[in-house]
Design a protein around this motif. Structure first.
Motif, short mmCIF file in Angstrom:
data_model
loop_
_atom_site.label_atom_id
_atom_site.label_comp_id
_atom_site.label_asym_id
_atom_site.label_seq_id
_atom_site.Cartn_x
_atom_site.Cartn_y
_atom_site.Cartn_z
N PHE A 1 -7.79 -7.34 3.74
CA PHE A 1 -6.92 -6.59 2.83
C PHE A 1 -6.79 -5.14 3.28
CE2 PHE A 1 -7.96 -9.91 -0.49
CZ PHE A 1 -6.67 -10.41 -0.55
N ALA B 1 -3.31 -3.03 4.23
CA ALA B 1 -2.98 -1.92 3.34
C ALA B 1 -2.31 -0.76 4.05
CB ALA B 1 -4.25 -1.44 2.61
N ARG C 1 1.33 -3.33 9.05
CA ARG C 1 2.23 -4.40 8.61
C ARG C 1 3.46 -4.47 9.50
NH1 ARG C 1 1.00 -2.36 3.47
NH2 ARG C 1 3.09 -1.49 3.25
N MET D 1 -5.22 -15.29 -3.43
CA MET D 1 -4.34 -14.75 -4.48
C MET D 1 -3.67 -15.85 -5.29
SD MET D 1 -2.90 -11.29 -2.81
CE MET D 1 -1.71 -12.05 -1.78
N SER E 1 7.11 -0.53 0.06
CA SER E 1 5.99 -0.49 0.99
C SER E 1 4.77 0.19 0.38
CB SER E 1 6.41 0.24 2.26
OG SER E 1 5.36 0.25 3.18
N ASP E 2 4.98 1.27 -0.35
CA ASP E 2 3.82 1.96 -0.92
C ASP E 2 3.18 1.14 -2.03
OD1 ASP E 2 6.12 2.35 -2.39
OD2 ASP E 2 5.31 4.13 -3.37
N LEU F 1 2.88 -2.14 -1.76
CA LEU F 1 1.99 -3.01 -0.99
C LEU F 1 0.76 -2.26 -0.52
CD1 LEU F 1 4.52 -5.06 1.19
CD2 LEU F 1 3.07 -5.92 -0.65
N ASP F 2 0.94 -0.99 -0.15
CA ASP F 2 -0.20 -0.16 0.23
C ASP F 2 -1.26 -0.18 -0.87
OD1 ASP F 2 1.26 0.47 2.44
OD2 ASP F 2 1.44 2.60 2.03
N PHE G 1 -2.78 -3.86 -1.67
CA PHE G 1 -3.76 -4.36 -0.70
C PHE G 1 -4.99 -3.47 -0.67
CE2 PHE G 1 -0.07 -6.55 1.48
CZ PHE G 1 -0.50 -7.83 1.15
N ALA G 2 -4.81 -2.17 -0.80
CA ALA G 2 -5.97 -1.28 -0.83
C ALA G 2 -6.84 -1.57 -2.04
CB ALA G 2 -5.50 0.18 -0.84
N LEU H 1 -7.21 -4.45 -3.44
CA LEU H 1 -7.89 -5.73 -3.22
C LEU H 1 -8.96 -5.63 -2.13
CD1 LEU H 1 -4.86 -8.18 -3.36
CD2 LEU H 1 -6.63 -7.87 -5.09
N ALA I 1 2.85 -10.03 -3.72
CA ALA I 1 2.14 -9.97 -2.45
C ALA I 1 2.03 -11.35 -1.82
CB ALA I 1 0.75 -9.37 -2.67
N TYR J 1 5.15 -12.05 -0.12
CA TYR J 1 5.19 -11.30 1.13
C TYR J 1 4.47 -12.08 2.24
CZ TYR J 1 3.80 -7.79 4.57
OH TYR J 1 3.56 -7.11 5.72
N GLU K 1 11.21 -4.75 3.87
CA GLU K 1 9.88 -4.30 3.43
C GLU K 1 9.62 -2.90 3.91
OE1 GLU K 1 5.93 -3.12 3.87
OE2 GLU K 1 7.03 -3.84 5.61
N ALA K 2 10.07 -2.65 5.14
CA ALA K 2 9.81 -1.35 5.73
C ALA K 2 10.73 -0.31 5.12
CB ALA K 2 10.03 -1.42 7.24
N ASP L 1 7.59 3.92 6.71
CA ASP L 1 6.94 3.13 7.72
C ASP L 1 7.92 2.41 8.63
OD1 ASP L 1 7.80 1.11 6.03
OD2 ASP L 1 6.23 -0.22 6.77
#
Lengths: 123, 123
Positions: A10, A14, A19, A84, B3-4, B6-7, B10-11, B13, B80, B83, B109-110, B114
């Motif tokens: 993960f 992140a 990604r 998940m 994107s943020d 997802l940041d 995931f962070a 998790l 997620a 994704y 996504e981007a 990013d």
DNA sequence: TCCTTCTATAACTGAATAGTTCTGAAAGCG
DNA sequence: CGCTTTCAGAACTATTCAGTTATAGAAGGA
């Protein structure tokens, strides 16, 4: 899957640069220079990101001449998706968990006798 | 999904304490003290973890008397999972790799932060 | 062999993260 | 009202992380 494996997986996901690297690798294997080319980032920075991805098991690497090619390994993503999915199933199928939770709470006992832990993820 | 988002998802998790908190919340909503009880960690530390989970959209909170109850919100996990499902598609079928890759690229996504930035629109 | 190319490592900086203790605020209770 | 409970915020520390530049090493080509 072990907990520290989920940690690094993960954590690897992140970061938006990482990604984007995974997305690029879906097109095909690529050298570090090829991967670094679209970014306004130094080559060592990309090498570091690749190291993180490799440590998470998302990427494997091999040498061709002086180049090192990265290859996408999607199996860890399968693990993470299944992790998940357990939460998704819980969320999609349970309607009265708040009532049950409040009942448990009011009994002042943390033992969930009504809703056993069959849907709980293991970590 | 941005994107943020997802940041932060995931962070959130990527920490075993936070994953354990999510697992506990599947049994039912819980106060901060109830959530902190199994851990060898101070109460402010748990409050900080809950704040991270709340910021990731994984948890919502409400007041009952002096307590604040956390409630599991699994919708972001759905995002997620979707994704990562795109990567699973790649991993499952080797023939339509390029189609899957193009689907990911076109899914936007981007974001500007990013997105790989070309310096010259030369060709 | 010498030179070039490609990549990794070393050393450093600044920012973010995870934890602590101490304190203060919000909401009921006597 | 004053007191208690419950939690969040402030301030601080130590560690990790993402990036930089400079350099070293690995593999081929001339």
């Amino acid at each position: 899957m072990r907990s520290d494996q989920l940690d690094s997986l993960f954590a690897a996901l992140a970061d938006p640069t990482r990604r984007a690297l995974l997305q690029r690798l879906m097109v095909g294997d690529a050298s570090v220079a090829q991967l670094a080319e679209p970014f306004q980032m130094s080559q060592p920075a990309i090498s570091k990101h690749l190291k993180v991805l490799e440590h998470a098991g998302l990427v494997s690497r091999s040498r061709i001449a002086t180049s090192r090619y990265s290859h996408l390994e999607a199996a860890p993503l399968k693990e993470a998706t299944e992790y998940m999915e357990r939460y998704r199933r819980f969320w999609a199928t349970t309607f009265d968990r708040l009532d049950a939770a409040l009942a448990v709470f009011q009994s002042h006992e943390a033992t969930a006798t009504d809703e056993p832990t069959k849907e709980q993820p293991n970590d």
